[in-house]
Design a protein around this motif. Structure first.
Motif, PDB file in Angstrom:
ATOM      1  N   SER A  62       0.833  -1.196   0.000  1.00 25.59           N
ATOM      2  CA  SER A  62       0.000   0.000   0.000  1.00 25.59           C
ATOM      3  C   SER A  62       0.869   1.246   0.000  1.00 25.59           C
ATOM      4  CB  SER A  62      -0.910  -0.006   1.236  1.00 25.59           C
ATOM      5  OG  SER A  62      -1.675   1.176   1.292  1.00 25.59           O
ATOM      6  N   LYS A  66      -3.577  12.277   3.112  1.00 21.42           N
ATOM      7  CA  LYS A  66      -2.845  11.162   2.511  1.00 21.42           C
ATOM      8  C   LYS A  66      -3.857  10.053   2.228  1.00 21.42           C
ATOM      9  CE  LYS A  66       1.444  12.549   2.305  1.00 21.42           C
ATOM     10  NZ  LYS A  66       2.533  11.829   2.986  1.00 21.42           N
ATOM     11  N   ASP A 120      -5.066   6.494  -0.370  1.00 19.80           N
ATOM     12  CA  ASP A 120      -4.524   5.292  -0.995  1.00 19.80           C
ATOM     13  C   ASP A 120      -4.314   5.493  -2.495  1.00 19.80           C
ATOM     14  OD1 ASP A 120      -3.932   2.327  -0.841  1.00 19.80           O
ATOM     15  OD2 ASP A 120      -5.550   2.348  -2.304  1.00 19.80           O
ATOM     16  N   LEU A 130       0.766   5.748  -0.411  1.00 20.50           N
ATOM     17  CA  LEU A 130      -0.108   6.901  -0.205  1.00 20.50           C
ATOM     18  C   LEU A 130       0.277   8.040  -1.133  1.00 20.50           C
ATOM     19  CD1 LEU A 130      -0.223   6.919   3.716  1.00 20.50           C
ATOM     20  CD2 LEU A 130      -1.879   5.900   2.135  1.00 20.50           C
TER      21      LEU A 130
END
Length: 326
Positions: free
Chosen positions: A2, A44, A46, A4
């Motif tokens: 993941s 922030k 995804d 950001l």
């Protein structure tokens, strides 16, 4: 993995969506993002969700240049602290170096590399993320933003030597030509902008070294964790694989170490070089095969195989099917 991105990446999303008859708030909620990301540039959020959002909006609006339209009027201020630093860098070369060093403050998934060869300079841009679908809109948005930064130094009339996209050409290219000029190529081995080496020395008459120092301190206060060694290798695999240069020795040269160090440090992080290469191939092969305009020989080359037969064997071992049937 993941990653950001600042919600400033969605600047102009609401306006373009509304112009296309879409509900921007409904769209961001569909991909799991908060409506506030359309008004607060410093959230922030995804990166995968942003990529999905742009692709969904382009599809629903039947507008293949959706991301490009978002990016064509961007300002340095949209980059937050990084934009403040770029504004006061003394030359374009310094600005590009700052982008490469600090892009993670704005976008953790974007990999930018400056490659100089004789009189030419290539600015490569790719997304390093675990995402199997198209990144067309995000790529065109990122390239438009980079072009806008170059234009601030070079002047509004400046055009790059060539703008390269790895995805296929849209049915109509009017927006691409309006933004970048006529020299736009699709189905390329990589995404990037080609310019003259002399452009890098273009001075910035409004540069203020004192303000640049303050901007550096501000960026340092917002710095994200440095990427792991595995992530650094993954970024180089992303850039080198389509060029046919993705070997452990070449990656080691880029990282300033030797092959044994690559093996040792990756082993300490419970992975290996060939494992990372195969994982990256598995992530992107579907995207290549969806583009029916690419012959399998070209897909094989983009994935770093020496021959189509080697690619076919690898695909069958990985997925238990033939690549031509995908």
């Amino acid at each position: 993995m993941s990653t950001l991105i600042r919600s400033a990446s969605l600047t102009h999303f609401a306006e373009i969506a509304q112009q296309c008859g879409l509900d921007p708030v409904a769209l961001v909620r569909t991909v799991g993002l908060p409506a506030k990301c359309l008004s607060d540039p410093d959230l922030k959020i995804d990166t995968n969700a942003v990529v999905r959002l742009l692709e969904m909006a382009a599809r629903d609006a039947a507008e293949p240049a959706f991301g490009l339209r978002m990016g064509e009027s961007r300002r340095l201020s949209n980059l937050g602290p990084l934009g403040l630093l770029l504004r006061d860098e003394p030359t374009l070369r310094h600005a590009l170096d700052a982008i490469v060093r600090h892009i993670r403050v704005h976008n953790e998934a974007l990999v930018i590399r400056i490659e100089e060869s004789g009189p030419l300079v290539l600015i490569r841009e790719e997304f390093a993320m675990d995402f199997f679908e198209s990144r067309r809109q995000a790529t065109e948005l990122a390239m438009a933003v980079t072009y806008r930064i170059l234009s601030l130094f070079m002047g509004a009339a400046w055009r790059p030597r060539l703008v390269c996209f790895s995805h296929s050409a849209p049915a109509h290219r009017a927006t691409h030509h309006r933004v970048f000029g006529d020299q736009v190529a699709f189905n390329h081995e990589f995404n990037g902008l080609l310019c003259s080496h002399s452009d890098l020395d273009q001075p910035n008459p409004s540069a203020d070294p004192v303000m640049a120092r303050y901007a550096q301190e501000l960026i340092a206060s917002k710095a994200v964790d440095a990427p792991s060694f595995t992530h650094q290798v993954q970024q180089l695999i992303l850039l080198l694989l389509p060029l046919g240069q993705c070997t452990a020795d070449v990656v080691a040269q880029h990282l300033g170490c030797d092959r044994r160090t690559i093996t040792r440090r990756l082993s300490a992080e419970n992975t290996g070089f060939h494992q990372l290469v195969d994982a990256h191939r598995s992530q992107i092969v579907g995207q290549y095969l969806l583009d029916k305009s690419r012959p399998l020989a070209q897909v094989s080359s983009l994935l770093g195989f020496s021959a189509p037969s080697a690619f076919s064997r690898w695909y069958r071992d990985q997925f238990g099917a033939r690549a031509r049937d995908a």
